[in-house]
Each structure stands twice: as C-alpha cells, then as structure tokens.
Design an enzyme around this catalytic site. Structure first.
Site, short mmCIF file in Angstrom:
data_model
loop_
_atom_site.label_atom_id
_atom_site.label_comp_id
_atom_site.label_asym_id
_atom_site.label_seq_id
_atom_site.Cartn_x
_atom_site.Cartn_y
_atom_site.Cartn_z
N CYS A 51 -5.09 84.75 -19.54
CA CYS A 51 -4.21 85.93 -19.58
C CYS A 51 -2.74 85.55 -19.82
O CYS A 51 -2.17 84.76 -19.07
CB CYS A 51 -4.34 86.67 -18.25
SG CYS A 51 -3.07 87.93 -18.00
N1 LIG Z 1 1.68 94.48 -16.49
C1 LIG Z 1 0.79 93.49 -16.02
C2 LIG Z 1 -0.38 93.38 -16.97
C3 LIG Z 1 -1.43 92.44 -16.48
C4 LIG Z 1 -2.74 92.60 -17.27
O1 LIG Z 1 -2.93 93.59 -17.99
N2 LIG Z 1 -3.67 91.63 -17.11
C5 LIG Z 1 -4.95 91.71 -17.77
C6 LIG Z 1 -5.42 90.37 -18.27
S1 LIG Z 1 -4.57 89.76 -19.65
C7 LIG Z 1 -6.02 92.12 -16.77
O2 LIG Z 1 -6.10 91.55 -15.70
N3 LIG Z 1 -6.88 93.06 -17.13
C8 LIG Z 1 -7.98 93.42 -16.31
C9 LIG Z 1 -8.42 94.84 -16.52
O3 LIG Z 1 -7.71 95.56 -17.20
O4 LIG Z 1 -9.44 95.21 -15.98
C10 LIG Z 1 1.55 92.19 -15.88
O5 LIG Z 1 2.33 91.83 -16.78
O6 LIG Z 1 1.38 91.55 -14.86
#
Ligand SMILES: N[C@@H](CCC(=O)N[C@@H](CS)C(=O)NCC(=O)O)C(=O)O
Length: 352
Positions: A51
């Site tokens: 990520c």
């Molecule tokens: N705004 C957050 C975004 C984090 C994010 O979207 N992480 C993704 C992975 S790249 C995630 O964990 N997605 C899991 C999901 O949407 O279920 C940050 O910058 O910390």
C-alpha cells in the site's frame, strides 16, 4: 450490500463510474503533553508493504530512527473478501511459500498481528470501535495504553512521526530531520494538493474507473501532472522542494516506485513509463531508492505486485502476476552518479 463488504474496486459511482476515496476516521495525534504522548514501545503500526499510503509511514518511521520505538505488523498482500489479513501466529515462523505460489497462509515478510493475533485488520478496528462500519484501511497506528486507534490517515501519521517523538529521541541526524520545515510549508502544501489528486490518487482513479470517460479524465490529468513534475525536476534538483528531503518526496515516491511494476499495466496508466518517458523523475526515484536506505528497505516489490494483480480480480480475473518489468527499478547508472556525485558515493557500490 453494506459499505464494509464492498470491495475497493466497487467504490466507483454508479452514475459517472468515477472512483471516490473514503475519508479516514481516526484523527488523533501523538505529541508531547497530549493524550497520546510519545513513549518507546507504546504504539504499534499496522501496514501493508503493497500500500502506497502505508508505505509513507514506514519510510518516515525509518528516516526518524523510530524502528525501536514503534513495532510493526505487516498484512499479507492478498486483500480478498474479508479485507486485509494476517498470517496466523502459528504460521508466522514457518518458511513462507514462494511468492509465486499464491498461498493465503504465508508470504515472505508478512507477519501475524503481533498485538492481538487477529486474522483480519477489521478485528483491530473493532477493538477500538465495535460498531465501526467504514473501510478497514491501512495504515493504522494503535495505542497499547489507551487500547485504541490513534490515527488511520497516512498524511497525518507522517506529520506526527516527523515531530511527535523528538523529545525522546537521542540527539542526532534523525531527531534533527524535519520533513515539513516551516519555511517550505507553503510550497509543500501547494505541491501535495495536486500531487495527491492527480498522481497518488490519480492512478487509482484511472485504474478503478468503470466508465471510459471517468478513466480518460483521470489518466489525462495524471499524464499532465507527471509532465509537470518532470519539468520541475529538469534543473537537476535532487528533491522536489528546496534543497532537502521533505514529505513531498516521501509522498510522491510511494506512487512512482509502483508505477512501472503495477500502475502502468494494471491501472492502465500506459501513456508512458517512468523509466522510458520521464528521465528526470526516474533519476529522482533512483537516487532516493539507491542512496537512502529508508526508501530501499521499505520497498518490497513482491508485495507490491502480488497485492494489486492478485487482489483486484475485477480488473485482472486470471490473477496472473506479470513477470516484468525487469528490473523492478533501474540501477543508478553513470549519469545518475555524475548528477549527484556527493550522495551517490557509498550507495552506488550497492548497485548491481
Ligand atoms: N486516506 C488513507 C487511505 C488508505 C487506503 O486507502 N489504504 C488502502 C490500501 S492501499 C486500504 O487499506 N484499503 C482497504 C479497503 O479499502 O478495504 C491514508 O492515506 O491513510
């Protein structure tokens, strides 16, 4: 279908097919004198090595010399039905299957949840808030004292890692390092804003669009933004803002290092590649990777490729993880050495 069950690739609006990222929920900060004060061993970071948002926090943790202060649990790269999952504690010490074996149980560098032994990251969120129903994203920074999540927004986590532990860090370079110096803030903020919209999130908007128009809007903005960055770096400067490393470099790096291996193919950002079409960005990227261990140590191409190509089966139904590009990142060659002679000396010896 409830929001929490929807896969990340289904965040595109039904009307215009455009991807919309959810706003993070836990927004506290670690700072001296606050509810969450800096203490060695008190906080725990949950990340995915795939990520780009979590990757920012790992880089800053290492730049600030916080490895012995904040421990890390690393999810498995496959993000499937139940969201991010961990290796089971009893499997954690087993020799992981090779990445190409696509095992759910082990993967090189994936760990168990070191605090709770959870199977899924959703369990960690529910320890903090049992009725939590938004998305279960990484990164997450957990407080073992209050038993809750301090923050799950990477842009804020990197800000408080930058300064929040200074009062307990030993004197030295890491403590001195300021990735968001007062005099550069306006320029960093201005850059961050469009880099976030058009590049960091732009690759996702391109890749997760479900309508041609939404895809083309995103991908052309991304193309324009990369050209703008390419021009900015054309004077040979080593860093994006000022003459030093700032959070602007950290935030752009985690997208650019994934570009050729993943976004170019998987997210259809194929108007060009970094290595062939953006020489200045490519040089900036390679300098960071090959000369600063905080960037190289935290970049794991196996997790990166395996996660995207295997997890988003709407985009890649065969789940085949591509063989290339070879190499994952180009070496820092003679041209790079010439343009940053002082820095490269030690690091270029590592280049194969
Ligand atoms: N705004 C957050 C975004 C984090 C994010 O979207 N992480 C993704 C992975 S790249 C995630 O964990 N997605 C899991 C999901 O949407 O279920 C940050 O910058 O910390």
């Amino acid at each position: 279908m409830s929001t929490e069950k929807k896969g990340i690739t289904e965040w595109a609006s039904k009307d215009d097919g455009a991807f919309k990222r959810q706003v993070s929920s836990f927004r506290d900060e670690i700072k001296e004198g606050g509810k969450f004060s800096p203490e060695k061993g008190r906080y725990h970071l949950y990340v995915s090595l795939a990520c780009p948002w979590a990757h920012r926090t790992l880089i800053v943790r290492e730049l600030k010399g916080l490895q012995d202060y904040i421990d890390v649990s690393t999810v498995h790269p496959h993000m499937l039905e139940g969201g991010w999952h961990f290796v089971k504690p009893e499997d954690a010490s087993k020799t992981p299957a090779p990445a190409s074996a696509h095992s759910f149980d082990t993967f090189p560098a994936a760990t168990a949840d070191k605090l709770f032994g959870s199977s899924y990251i959703s369990e960690v969120y529910r320890h903090a808030q049992p009725d939590y129903s938004a998305r279960f994203t990484v990164p997450v920074i957990w407080d073992t004292k209050e038993g809750t999540i301090v923050n799950n927004e990477s842009s804020e986590i990197i800000r408080f890692l930058n300064t929040g532990f200074n009062s307990i860090l030993p004197d030295g370079q890491a403590k001195e390092l300021d990735l968001y110096p007062e005099e550069l803030r306006a320029e960093i903020d201005e850059l961050n804003e469009w880099v976030y919209d058009d590049v960091n999130n732009g690759v996702y908007k391109s890749g997760f669009a479900t309508k041609q128009d939404a895809y083309e809007t995103a991908v052309t903005k991304l193309e324009e933004a990369l050209h703008k960055l390419e021009d900015r770096l054309s004077d040979g400067r080593q860093y994006l803002v000022g003459d030093r490393l700032t959070e602007a470099d950290v935030r752009l790096y985690t997208t650019i290092v994934r570009y050729d291996p993943v976004y170019h193919g998987h997210f259809k950002c194929n108007f060009g590649s970094i290595r062939h079409d953006f020489p200045n960005i490519n040089l900036w990227l390679r300098r960071l990777y090959w000369t600063n261990p905080a960037f190289k140590d935290t970049t794991n191409f196996e997790h990166i490729k395996e996660h995207y190509y295997y997890s988003h089966s709407q985009i890649n139904p065969t789940r085949i993880v591509p063989y290339g590009p070879k190499p994952d990142i180009e070496p820092l060659d003679a041209a790079g050495v010439k343009r940053s002679a002082a820095d490269v000396d030690g690091a270029s010896k590592k280049v194969k």
